[in-house]
Motif scaffolding. Structure first.
Motif, mmCIF file in Angstrom:
data_model
loop_
_atom_site.group_PDB
_atom_site.id
_atom_site.type_symbol
_atom_site.label_atom_id
_atom_site.label_comp_id
_atom_site.label_asym_id
_atom_site.label_seq_id
_atom_site.Cartn_x
_atom_site.Cartn_y
_atom_site.Cartn_z
ATOM 1 N N THR A 153 0.865 -1.175 0.000
ATOM 2 C CA THR A 153 0.000 0.000 0.000
ATOM 3 C C THR A 153 0.898 1.219 0.000
ATOM 4 O O THR A 153 1.866 1.285 0.766
ATOM 5 N N ASN A 181 -3.495 -5.897 -9.614
ATOM 6 C CA ASN A 181 -4.744 -5.396 -9.053
ATOM 7 C C ASN A 181 -4.436 -4.109 -8.307
ATOM 8 O O ASN A 181 -3.403 -4.001 -7.636
ATOM 9 N N ILE A 182 -5.341 -3.153 -8.433
ATOM 10 C CA ILE A 182 -5.234 -1.901 -7.689
ATOM 11 C C ILE A 182 -6.508 -1.763 -6.875
ATOM 12 O O ILE A 182 -7.610 -1.789 -7.439
ATOM 13 N N ASP A 183 -6.342 -1.658 -5.568
ATOM 14 C CA ASP A 183 -7.470 -1.621 -4.633
ATOM 15 C C ASP A 183 -8.437 -2.774 -4.888
ATOM 16 O O ASP A 183 -9.655 -2.609 -4.896
ATOM 17 N N GLN A 228 -9.037 -4.538 -7.604
ATOM 18 C CA GLN A 228 -9.613 -4.708 -8.930
ATOM 19 C C GLN A 228 -8.513 -4.809 -9.973
ATOM 20 O O GLN A 228 -7.553 -4.034 -9.942
ATOM 21 N N TRP A 241 -3.990 7.097 -10.770
ATOM 22 C CA TRP A 241 -4.247 7.103 -9.325
ATOM 23 C C TRP A 241 -3.416 8.173 -8.603
ATOM 24 O O TRP A 241 -3.258 8.133 -7.391
ATOM 25 N N GLN A 296 -3.532 9.604 -4.774
ATOM 26 C CA GLN A 296 -4.295 8.639 -3.985
ATOM 27 C C GLN A 296 -3.364 7.654 -3.277
ATOM 28 O O GLN A 296 -2.243 7.427 -3.697
ATOM 29 N N THR A 297 -3.878 7.086 -2.203
ATOM 30 C CA THR A 297 -3.223 5.967 -1.543
ATOM 31 C C THR A 297 -3.923 4.709 -2.040
ATOM 32 O O THR A 297 -5.153 4.611 -1.968
ATOM 33 N N VAL A 298 -3.134 3.772 -2.593
ATOM 34 C CA VAL A 298 -3.718 2.580 -3.194
ATOM 35 C C VAL A 298 -3.014 1.325 -2.696
ATOM 36 O O VAL A 298 -1.863 1.361 -2.275
ATOM 37 N N LYS A 299 -3.725 0.206 -2.790
ATOM 38 C CA LYS A 299 -3.128 -1.096 -2.517
ATOM 39 C C LYS A 299 -2.796 -1.737 -3.860
ATOM 40 O O LYS A 299 -3.676 -1.939 -4.699
#
Length: 138
Positions: free
Chosen positions: A48, A76-78, A80, A107, A110-113
């Motif tokens: 993340t 995958n990001i968040d 998906q 993105w 933003q903070t993303v996984k």
């Protein structure tokens, strides 16, 4: 994983094909070896992080495969899938390794996984070899 790619963690790594840090694979040192847990559960490398605003950001991986197998690389990001899976095989790695870039610029701010997936294909020698995982913003 912490020594290979700080900040990343691994889940669902199967025990086949000696996963972990290999001393050398195809001329590269300190190669991370992963394997899907089973035919439907990919091994996942996750992190993340913040994607900087106003910059172009790429996630770059350098990957390879077992000489007798192949596997699918997905991002995958968040949670998906945002990029089409890429087959990692002798056909796509003619020099032994393939560099794959994923554009994360959509993105920005933003903070993303992020989740990199080592997915099975035909369940023959599905090991994923990882020489590099980097995120660069310009």
């Amino acid at each position: 994983v912490a020594r290979f790619a700080p900040g990343w963690n691994v889940t669902n790594c199967g025990n086949a094909m000696k996963p972990g840090l290999a001393t050398s694979v195809r001329g590269r040192s300190n190669v991370l070896v992963t394997h899907p847990r089973d035919t439907v559960t990919p091994c996942t490398l996750a992190k993340t992080g913040d994607i900087p605003a106003g910059k172009r950001t790429n996630l770059t991986v350098e990957v390879s495969h077992h000489e007798r197998g192949d596997w699918l690389l997905s991002l995958n990001i968040d949670g998906q899938q945002k990029h089409a899976p890429k087959n990692i095989s002798v056909a796509t790695c003619p020099e032994g390794w393939q560099t794959v870039e994923f554009d994360l610029s959509d993105w920005a701010g933003q903070t993303v996984k992020l989740e990199l997936l080592n997915q099975a294909t035909a369940w023959n020698f599905e090991a994923g070899y990882w020489a590099e995982i980097t995120i660069v913003s310009n």
